[in-house]
Design an enzyme around this catalytic site. Structure first.
Site, PDB file in Angstrom:
ATOM      1  N   HIS A  61       0.848  -1.193   0.000  1.00 14.56           N
ATOM      2  CA  HIS A  61       0.000   0.000   0.000  1.00 14.56           C
ATOM      3  C   HIS A  61       0.882   1.240   0.000  1.00 14.56           C
ATOM      4  O   HIS A  61       1.352   1.681   1.046  1.00 14.56           O
ATOM      5  CB  HIS A  61      -0.892  -0.043   1.252  1.00 14.56           C
ATOM      6  CG  HIS A  61      -2.025   0.935   1.237  1.00 14.56           C
ATOM      7  ND1 HIS A  61      -3.260   0.643   1.740  1.00 14.56           N
ATOM      8  CD2 HIS A  61      -2.115   2.200   0.793  1.00 14.56           C
ATOM      9  CE1 HIS A  61      -4.067   1.688   1.606  1.00 14.56           C
ATOM     10  NE2 HIS A  61      -3.384   2.657   1.032  1.00 14.56           N
ATOM     11  N   HIS A 212     -11.878   0.836   4.581  1.00 13.86           N
ATOM     12  CA  HIS A 212     -12.735   2.015   4.395  1.00 13.86           C
ATOM     13  C   HIS A 212     -14.187   1.572   4.529  1.00 13.86           C
ATOM     14  O   HIS A 212     -14.997   1.789   3.636  1.00 13.86           O
ATOM     15  CB  HIS A 212     -12.461   2.686   3.051  1.00 13.86           C
ATOM     16  CG  HIS A 212     -11.199   3.495   3.058  1.00 13.86           C
ATOM     17  ND1 HIS A 212     -11.137   4.760   3.571  1.00 13.86           N
ATOM     18  CD2 HIS A 212      -9.950   3.196   2.647  1.00 13.86           C
ATOM     19  CE1 HIS A 212      -9.883   5.226   3.451  1.00 13.86           C
ATOM     20  NE2 HIS A 212      -9.148   4.290   2.896  1.00 13.86           N
ATOM     21  N   ASN A 236      -7.923   2.154  11.063  1.00 14.25           N
ATOM     22  CA  ASN A 236      -8.103   3.454  10.414  1.00 14.25           C
ATOM     23  C   ASN A 236      -9.161   3.326   9.324  1.00 14.25           C
ATOM     24  O   ASN A 236      -9.142   2.382   8.531  1.00 14.25           O
ATOM     25  CB  ASN A 236      -6.777   3.942   9.803  1.00 14.25           C
ATOM     26  CG  ASN A 236      -5.705   4.166  10.863  1.00 14.25           C
ATOM     27  OD1 ASN A 236      -4.621   3.584  10.796  1.00 14.25           O
ATOM     28  ND2 ASN A 236      -6.009   4.988  11.842  1.00 14.25           N
ATOM     29  N   ASP A 270       3.253   3.962  12.148  1.00 14.74           N
ATOM     30  CA  ASP A 270       4.085   5.171  12.155  1.00 14.74           C
ATOM     31  C   ASP A 270       4.024   5.909  13.486  1.00 14.74           C
ATOM     32  O   ASP A 270       4.675   6.934  13.659  1.00 14.74           O
ATOM     33  CB  ASP A 270       3.689   6.119  11.004  1.00 14.74           C
ATOM     34  CG  ASP A 270       2.240   6.592  11.080  1.00 14.74           C
ATOM     35  OD1 ASP A 270       1.475   6.064  11.926  1.00 14.74           O
ATOM     36  OD2 ASP A 270       1.855   7.465  10.287  1.00 14.74           O
ATOM     37  N   HIS A 273      -0.913   7.031  13.084  1.00 15.43           N
ATOM     38  CA  HIS A 273      -2.206   6.422  12.760  1.00 15.43           C
ATOM     39  C   HIS A 273      -2.748   5.559  13.894  1.00 15.43           C
ATOM     40  O   HIS A 273      -3.961   5.453  14.070  1.00 15.43           O
ATOM     41  CB  HIS A 273      -2.093   5.579  11.489  1.00 15.43           C
ATOM     42  CG  HIS A 273      -2.071   6.398  10.235  1.00 15.43           C
ATOM     43  ND1 HIS A 273      -0.978   7.101   9.836  1.00 15.43           N
ATOM     44  CD2 HIS A 273      -3.035   6.642   9.318  1.00 15.43           C
ATOM     45  CE1 HIS A 273      -1.259   7.741   8.705  1.00 15.43           C
ATOM     46  NE2 HIS A 273      -2.498   7.472   8.372  1.00 15.43           N
ATOM     47  N   ASP A 296       1.405   3.146   3.390  1.00 18.07           N
ATOM     48  CA  ASP A 296       0.391   4.120   2.940  1.00 18.07           C
ATOM     49  C   ASP A 296       1.078   5.458   2.639  1.00 18.07           C
ATOM     50  O   ASP A 296       0.485   6.525   2.813  1.00 18.07           O
ATOM     51  CB  ASP A 296      -0.721   4.291   3.988  1.00 18.07           C
ATOM     52  CG  ASP A 296      -2.013   4.866   3.403  1.00 18.07           C
ATOM     53  OD1 ASP A 296      -2.074   5.092   2.175  1.00 18.07           O
ATOM     54  OD2 ASP A 296      -2.958   5.109   4.175  1.00 18.07           O
ATOM     55  N   ALA A 329      -4.338  11.760   6.020  1.00 19.13           N
ATOM     56  CA  ALA A 329      -4.309  11.485   4.571  1.00 19.13           C
ATOM     57  C   ALA A 329      -3.005  10.812   4.218  1.00 19.13           C
ATOM     58  O   ALA A 329      -2.060  11.435   3.770  1.00 19.13           O
ATOM     59  CB  ALA A 329      -4.466  12.795   3.803  1.00 19.13           C
ATOM     60  N   GLY A 330      -2.939   9.504   4.472  1.00 14.32           N
ATOM     61  CA  GLY A 330      -1.721   8.767   4.182  1.00 14.32           C
ATOM     62  C   GLY A 330      -0.621   9.135   5.166  1.00 14.32           C
ATOM     63  O   GLY A 330      -0.869   9.765   6.201  1.00 14.32           O
TER      64      GLY A 330
HETATM   65 ZN    ZN Z   1      -6.873   4.436   2.799  1.00 12.53          ZN
END
Ligand code: ZN
Length: 402
Positions: A61, A212, A236, A270, A273, A296, A329-330
């Site tokens: 990802h 998601h 997440n 990380d 998240h 990500d 966002a990532g």
């Molecule tokens: Zn995503």
């Protein structure tokens, strides 16, 4: 033929002290303990001292890095990202789309399929000439389609106007544009039409990943029954575990993903998240065989703070945090850092954390010759300090430079 030795080898299902690794034509030819073997003087030997040899990392990802997004229509984009990946130990990756208008997604899929096929034919040509890629860097193995089949309630930063209800016809359109190169698809199983699309994608060998999603436990289990075998950035953009009151008990998709042994699952370790305690909880629940690390990562990875693009929208990056309209966002995570974080957060040993970045993702994506150091597998490997810092990366037996 080339020979490599170091303090330790993580295969990663086992360890060999003072290993001798022989590589020929881009593949592992022999793996043994050094003292049990005499190598002839004409075989070049690289000695990495007390370092650790481990399989190259596999990122399922990743949206971009070094200022580029994988959906960019720019010939520099993928090679630049691939050099950055190699510096952080990633030898194989799955360029990941974000939700965008269908025509933009179709064009991106076509470009990514071209890039994958170009690297494949490059590799065949060079191996016939008995050496690896001239320009050694991470290889794209297939495409991860993240969106448009996502939940509005759990879309994160994916643009709501481009989210779509899954249909076989739409899936077929993406599949044709990608010329069958879609290897991972994130989908919310509760959407109408999702079970049919999951079943068809799984039949075609796609790793169908639940994510998601606002699914309840039963909806998630129906997705798994239809063929989903993985979960995307667990916790997440997912309905949370909810047990507030006696009449309000909802294990939800997380309850299913964390407990179903058929499902492997990935996390973004990380420290942003997920709280380190949740990383530990996840690692203990999914265990060393089903835990997968992803980054990500977005275009801002390896770049200074500022404004960057993710697919077709902009993201603010400050102090290692990527946000758009106040939502995550990532990331700007690199895989070598994720491995070290997992060691620290979950109190795992290096070999378990390495497996979560190599063998486990390769298995989840059903890639046989990657993520493991065994005879016959592709000679993609990293040289790590005993603390897990990457010092060198080899793809197909050839060192990645710069
Ligand atoms: Zn995503």
């Amino acid at each position: 033929m080339q020979a490599f030795t170091a303090g330790r080898l993580l295969t990663p299902t086992g360890a060999v002290e003072h290993p001798l690794v022989l590589v020929e034509l881009g593949r592992f030819l022999e793996i043994s303990a050094r003292n049990s073997q005499q190598i002839s003087a004409d075989v070049p030997l690289s000695d990495f001292g007390n370092s650790v040899i481990a399989p190259g990392y596999v990122d399922l990802h990743i949206h971009g890095g070094a200022g580029y997004d994988v959906m960019d229509d720019n010939v520099e984009a993928l090679p630049t990202i691939e050099q950055l990946l190699a510096r952080h130990g990633v030898t194989s990756y799955f360029p990941t789309t974000v939700t965008a208008p269908v025509d933009i997604t179709l064009r991106a899929l076509e470009r990514l399929a071209n890039a994958i096929e170009d690297r494949e034919s490059d590799r065949k040509q060079h191996h016939q000439q008995a050496h690896g890629d001239r320009d050694s860097r991470a290889r794209p193995l297939g495409i991860h389609l993240e969106g448009p089949f996502l939940s509005h309630a759990r879309r994160g930063v994916h643009p709501p106007e481009n989210l779509l209800t899954p249909t076989l016809a739409l899936f077929e359109q993406f599949w044709q544009a990608a010329r069958g190169r879609i290897r991972i698809m994130t989908i919310a199983p509760e959407l109408g039409g999702a079970p049919e699309v999951i079943a068809e994608a799984a039949r075609r060998g796609v790793c169908v990943s639940l994510g998601h999603s606002d699914a309840d436990f039963e909806e998630a289990e129906r997705g798994i029954a239809a063929g989903a075998r993985h979960a995307t950035h667990t916790f997440n953009a997912m309905r949370p575990l909810d047990h507030r009151t006696l009449d309000h008990r909802s294990p939800g998709i997380l309850g299913a993903v964390l407990t179903d042994p058929r499902v492997t699952a990935d996390i973004i370790a990380d420290g942003v998240h997920l709280d380190p305690a949740i990383v530990k909880l996840f690692a203990q629940t999914k265990g060393p065989h089903s835990t997968v690390l992803i980054t990500d990562a977005i275009s801002a990875t390896g770049m200074p703070d500022g404004r960057y693009r993710l697919g077709s929208f902009e993201v603010d990056v400050r102090h290692g945090k990527c946000t758009a309209n106040g939502k995550l966002a990532g990331s700007v995570l690199t895989m070598d850092r994720a491995v070290r974080n997992l060691v620290q957060f979950a109190e795992w040993d290096l070999s378990q954390a390495v497996a979560a970045a190599s063998l486990n993702p390769a298995r989840a994506a059903q890639i046989a010759d990657k993520g493991v150091i065994v005879v016959g597998a592709d000679a993609d490997f990293v040289v790590l300090t005993p603390e897990g810092k990457v010092s060198r990366t080899f793809v197909g037996g050839v060192e990645c430079s710069g």
